[in-house]
Scaffold this motif. Structure first.
Motif, PDB file in Angstrom:
ATOM      1  N   ASN A 239      -7.003   1.829   2.343  1.00 14.59           N
ATOM      2  CA  ASN A 239      -5.717   1.829   1.648  1.00 14.59           C
ATOM      3  C   ASN A 239      -4.561   1.854   2.649  1.00 14.59           C
ATOM      4  O   ASN A 239      -3.766   2.779   2.698  1.00 14.59           O
ATOM      5  N   SER A 240      -4.493   0.791   3.439  1.00 13.39           N
ATOM      6  CA  SER A 240      -3.421   0.659   4.419  1.00 13.39           C
ATOM      7  C   SER A 240      -3.163  -0.809   4.706  1.00 13.39           C
ATOM      8  O   SER A 240      -3.966  -1.668   4.368  1.00 13.39           O
TER       9      SER A 240
ATOM     10  N   MET B 207      -3.167  -3.480   0.990  1.00 16.97           N
ATOM     11  CA  MET B 207      -2.391  -2.905  -0.112  1.00 16.97           C
ATOM     12  C   MET B 207      -1.724  -4.018  -0.931  1.00 16.97           C
ATOM     13  O   MET B 207      -1.505  -3.871  -2.122  1.00 16.97           O
TER      14      MET B 207
ATOM     15  N   ASP C  87      -5.572  -1.872  -7.111  1.00 10.28           N
ATOM     16  CA  ASP C  87      -6.418  -0.729  -7.421  1.00 10.28           C
ATOM     17  C   ASP C  87      -5.607   0.238  -8.283  1.00 10.28           C
ATOM     18  O   ASP C  87      -4.675   0.870  -7.800  1.00 10.28           O
TER      19      ASP C  87
ATOM     20  N   ASP D  62      -6.147   3.110  -9.241  1.00 11.77           N
ATOM     21  CA  ASP D  62      -6.155   4.479  -8.734  1.00 11.77           C
ATOM     22  C   ASP D  62      -5.038   4.710  -7.722  1.00 11.77           C
ATOM     23  O   ASP D  62      -4.574   5.822  -7.537  1.00 11.77           O
ATOM     24  N   VAL D  63      -4.598   3.640  -7.072  1.00 10.93           N
ATOM     25  CA  VAL D  63      -3.544   3.728  -6.061  1.00 10.93           C
ATOM     26  C   VAL D  63      -2.197   3.295  -6.636  1.00 10.93           C
ATOM     27  O   VAL D  63      -1.176   3.931  -6.410  1.00 10.93           O
ATOM     28  N   SER D  64      -2.217   2.191  -7.412  1.00 11.14           N
ATOM     29  CA  SER D  64      -0.966   1.601  -7.887  1.00 11.14           C
ATOM     30  C   SER D  64      -0.444   2.215  -9.181  1.00 11.14           C
ATOM     31  O   SER D  64       0.720   2.028  -9.521  1.00 11.14           O
TER      32      SER D  64
ATOM     33  N   TRP E 108     -11.041  -2.030  -4.774  1.00 14.94           N
ATOM     34  CA  TRP E 108     -10.856  -0.602  -4.547  1.00 14.94           C
ATOM     35  C   TRP E 108     -10.204  -0.384  -3.188  1.00 14.94           C
ATOM     36  O   TRP E 108     -10.617  -0.973  -2.190  1.00 14.94           O
ATOM     37  N   LEU E 109      -9.188   0.463  -3.164  1.00 16.67           N
ATOM     38  CA  LEU E 109      -8.530   0.880  -1.925  1.00 16.67           C
ATOM     39  C   LEU E 109      -8.845   2.356  -1.719  1.00 16.67           C
ATOM     40  O   LEU E 109      -8.553   3.183  -2.585  1.00 16.67           O
ATOM     41  N   ARG E 110      -9.450   2.673  -0.602  1.00 19.24           N
ATOM     42  CA  ARG E 110      -9.852   4.051  -0.349  1.00 19.24           C
ATOM     43  C   ARG E 110      -9.569   4.431   1.102  1.00 19.24           C
ATOM     44  O   ARG E 110      -9.499   3.575   1.984  1.00 19.24           O
TER      45      ARG E 110
END
Length: 121
Positions: free
Chosen positions: A11-12, A16, A21, A23-25, A35-37
């Motif tokens: 997630n960088s 991005m 994702d 869960d992030v956005s 998925w961004l983790r």
């Protein structure tokens, strides 16, 4: 992504922009393209297990969204549109006052190479 394969990434940086994702956005789950983790083995294994647990229909929909996003955001048509807008902006700036015609030829050469690369995609 263009082949329909959802991406699991850190997630960088550029990912991005590429991966949606929820869960992030904070967007709804039905827009997910991957998925961004954080780069942590446990966190990544959870994301992999989440993907594995999707139904066949959810996987199909995810694959379609992934291909569509890749095409819409990074495809040849989007690149051409961006190039056209950039060239229009350059025209509105006005004429260049170049000391040497060599600079103009270098710019034209680089633009030609860029167009040739895009055409081969």
């Amino acid at each position: 992504m263009i082949s329909g394969l959802p991406v699991l990434g850190c997630n960088s940086s550029g990912l991005m922009e590429s991966i949606v994702d929820p869960d992030v956005s904070g967007q709804p789950a039905f827009v997910r393209t991957g998925w961004l983790r954080v780069p942590d083995a446990e966190t990544w294994s959870e994301a992999i297990m989440e993907k594995i647990s999707l139904s066949q229909e959810e996987r199909r929909q995810l694959s379609e969204r992934t291909m569509q996003r890749a095409s819409d955001v990074f495809g040849i048509n989007k690149m051409a549109e961006c190039m056209e807008n950039t060239l229009k902006e350059a025209v509105h700036i006005g004429p260049m006052h170049v000391q040497s015609h060599l600079s103009l030829w270098v710019v034209m050469f680089l633009l030609s190479v860029f167009i040739a690369v895009i055409a081969d995609l």
